[in-house]
Design an enzyme around this catalytic site. Structure first.
Site, PDB file in Angstrom:
ATOM      1  N   ALA A 251       0.870  -1.183   0.000  1.00  0.00           N
ATOM      2  CA  ALA A 251       0.000   0.000   0.000  1.00  0.00           C
ATOM      3  C   ALA A 251       0.902   1.227   0.000  1.00  0.00           C
ATOM      4  CB  ALA A 251      -0.925  -0.012   1.214  1.00  0.00           C
ATOM      5  N   ALA A 252       1.344   1.638  -1.185  1.00  0.00           N
ATOM      6  CA  ALA A 252       2.545   2.463  -1.293  1.00  0.00           C
ATOM      7  C   ALA A 252       2.326   3.972  -1.298  1.00  0.00           C
ATOM      8  CB  ALA A 252       3.322   2.063  -2.551  1.00  0.00           C
ATOM      9  N   ALA A 253       1.195   4.465  -1.805  1.00  0.00           N
ATOM     10  CA  ALA A 253       1.023   5.921  -1.931  1.00  0.00           C
ATOM     11  C   ALA A 253       0.972   6.580  -0.547  1.00  0.00           C
ATOM     12  CB  ALA A 253      -0.248   6.228  -2.713  1.00  0.00           C
TER      13      ALA A 253
ATOM     14  N   GLY B  81       4.140   7.484  -1.220  1.00  0.00           N
ATOM     15  CA  GLY B  81       5.479   7.101  -1.644  1.00  0.00           C
ATOM     16  C   GLY B  81       6.575   7.297  -0.628  1.00  0.00           C
TER      17      GLY B  81
ATOM     18  N   ASP C 147       2.018  -1.723   5.004  1.00  0.00           N
ATOM     19  CA  ASP C 147       1.575  -0.602   5.832  1.00  0.00           C
ATOM     20  C   ASP C 147       0.066  -0.511   5.609  1.00  0.00           C
ATOM     21  OD1 ASP C 147       2.035   1.641   7.571  1.00  0.00           O
ATOM     22  OD2 ASP C 147       1.690   2.935   5.848  1.00  0.00           O
TER      23      ASP C 147
ATOM     24  N   CYS D 196      -0.954   3.098  11.349  1.00  0.00           N
ATOM     25  CA  CYS D 196      -0.896   4.352  12.112  1.00  0.00           C
ATOM     26  C   CYS D 196      -2.094   4.415  13.051  1.00  0.00           C
ATOM     27  CB  CYS D 196      -0.833   5.565  11.191  1.00  0.00           C
ATOM     28  SG  CYS D 196      -2.216   5.708  10.034  1.00  0.00           S
TER      29      CYS D 196
END
Length: 479
Positions: free
Chosen positions: A125-127, A129, A194, A247
């Protein structure tokens, strides 16, 4: 530091009282949540060393406090944030640093702990970045990274940040992260998940983050997280490392997800304790060896990080039924590749054996060799970097290739003044006092490549991509 009013549902406070260890103060937790978040940055070591960055920015009067778990990370205090936003500084525009919350640097630190050196990595879940670019810097642009983002609107932002930071070893995909376990089983040395979460840890940045919070929504999110970690675990090779992070602060989305995975695959999951990750890590350590970071511990966002090892293979999932479609690129033959490499070197663009030339019609691309094993298994949104477009008179070199591959010490490099560099970032042609000799000019500022220009008489024709052009005040203070 000024306080702000955070919305806390009563059920959330009850849950936090139960989740918080007795060594921590609940009053300290509430007080920390009311304080605005400290800003932080991470130096992009693909472009500049930490020492050189500190020397470059010393005249600005920035107060930079080291972040214990990230050697290249700093909390930053500036006096002139209103006059010049951090994102409009020359150093940010040229990719020398990334604005990243301190606790979000933890997962990548965990991924590379104990001198772990993975060659093929997935960021599920990269954005936008921050972690993908941090992974690329730790890998020194070697190997390959598959950066996936489920939200179509965020893929563009993800690519923009990867490009700004000069990264060449990334392939982008746009999938639900639950497909990878079946699509690419045992293909990755390391995986960062993440996970999407309830965001309980971000109230210092967004006081209304918990407006739609409920215990029921946490349960729904945790169910999705279990499916995501199961898929990621299948995509991990035996012996590989998986880092799971969120988070958020409740145990259902954190410890319980990891414990569920271990219960599901008891002989294949090993928890790797993170108590030695950095000095003081034991303050957030759980009995399983995870880091459950409440915001008052390190004065940062709330966060959770777990590190796991896959000790043996597990039964494969059914093969996916979707069709990937034809791959529209073909490798460039050796002889032609040599000619292209020579022409590229003439304008200061060079690459190593980690990248290989591919062609689609008149487009030339560089793909990381380590991603080739995935061709035909997943559909890519974007792969590697676009090097050039061919035309009758040669090659039209692409901006992202210049940022990733150019050497500022090349013969055709031309250093701009601050005023000229600002004109460049505004998309305007530049009229330097001393005209360069070369026709194809590698434009630099602060000894960093910022683009390629054509010399036309005394003018440097601007090729800065329109979508990147900046308005408003920039680093010289002129609007």
């Amino acid at each position: 530091m000024a306080q702000h009013t955070v919305y806390f549902p009563d059920a959330f406070l009850t849950q936090m009282r139960e989740a918080m260890p007795s060594t921590l103060s609940f009053d300290d937790f509430l007080a920390a949540c009311q304080r605005p978040l400290r800003r932080s940055i991470r130096v992009n070591t693909l472009k500049i060393s930490v020492a050189d960055f500190l020397q470059l920015t010393a005249p600005y009067g920035w107060t930079l406090t080291p972040i214990p778990w990230c050697e290249e990370g700093f909390w930053i205090e500036r006096d002139n944030e209103d006059a010049l936003p951090l994102g409009s500084t020359a150093e940010h525009l040229s990719g020398l640093f990334y604005i990243q919350e301190a606790s979000s640097m933890l997962p990548v630190a965990a991924l590379f702990a104990d001198d772990n050196a993975p060659q093929r990595v997935m960021d599920v879940a990269a954005a936008p970045g921050s972690k993908t670019t941090q992974i690329a810097a730790r890998m020194n642009n070697e190997g390959a990274i598959l950066a996936n983002e489920f939200s179509a609107s965020r893929v563009k932002v993800l690519h923009a940040n990867i490009s700004r930071c000069g990264i060449s070893n990334v392939a982008l995909t746009h999938f639900d992260g639950r497909v990878f376990g079946a699509a690419v089983p045992e293909m990755f040395d390391a995986i960062l998940l993440d996970a999407p979460c309830s965001g309980e840890g971000v109230v210092r940045k967004d006081p209304d983050a918990l407006k739609n919070w409920s215990p029921e929504s946490n349960q729904e999110i945790a169910a999705t997280q279990r499916e995501l970690i199961d898929s990621a675990f299948h995509a991990l090779r035996p012996g590989g490392t998986l880092v799971y992070s969120t988070c958020t602060l409740n145990q259902e989305e954190n410890e319980a997800v990891c414990l569920w995975l271990k219960e599901t695959y008891p002989d294949a999951v090993e928890f790797l304790p993170l108590g030695d990750l950095f000095p003081g890590a034991n303050k957030a350590l759980t009995e399983e060896g995870f880091l459950h970071v409440f915001p008052q511990i390190y004065d940062c966002e709330g966060f959770f990080v777990a590190r796991l090892r896959k000790t043996q293979a597990i039964p494969a999932l059914p093969a996916p039924k979707y069709k990937v479609g034809n791959f529209p690129f073909s490798p460039v033959k050796d002889r032609e590749a040599g000619q292209i490499r020579q022409a590229a070197a003439g304008v200061g663009l060079n690459w190593d054996e980690n990248l290989r030339l591919w062609q689609r019609d008149k487009e030339l691309w560089l793909f990381p060799v380590g991603i080739e094993a995935l061709i035909g298994k997943v559909r890519f949104s974007r792969l590697g970097i676009k090097l050039a477009e061919t035309h009758n008179k040669g090659y039209r070199w692409q901006h992202e290739a210049v940022i990733a591959l150019a050497s500022p010490d090349n013969m055709n490099a031309f250093e701009l003044t601050p005023q000229e560099a600002e004109e460049w970032y505004r998309g305007r042609d530049v009229y330097p006092q001393a005209a360069p000799v070369a026709d194809d000019v590698l434009v630099t500022f602060q000894h960093q490549p910022i683009g390629l220009a054509k010399r036309i008489g005394s003018r440097l024709k601007n090729s800065y991509p329109r979508e990147l052009v900046r308005d408003g005040k920039l680093f010289t203070g002129n609007a």
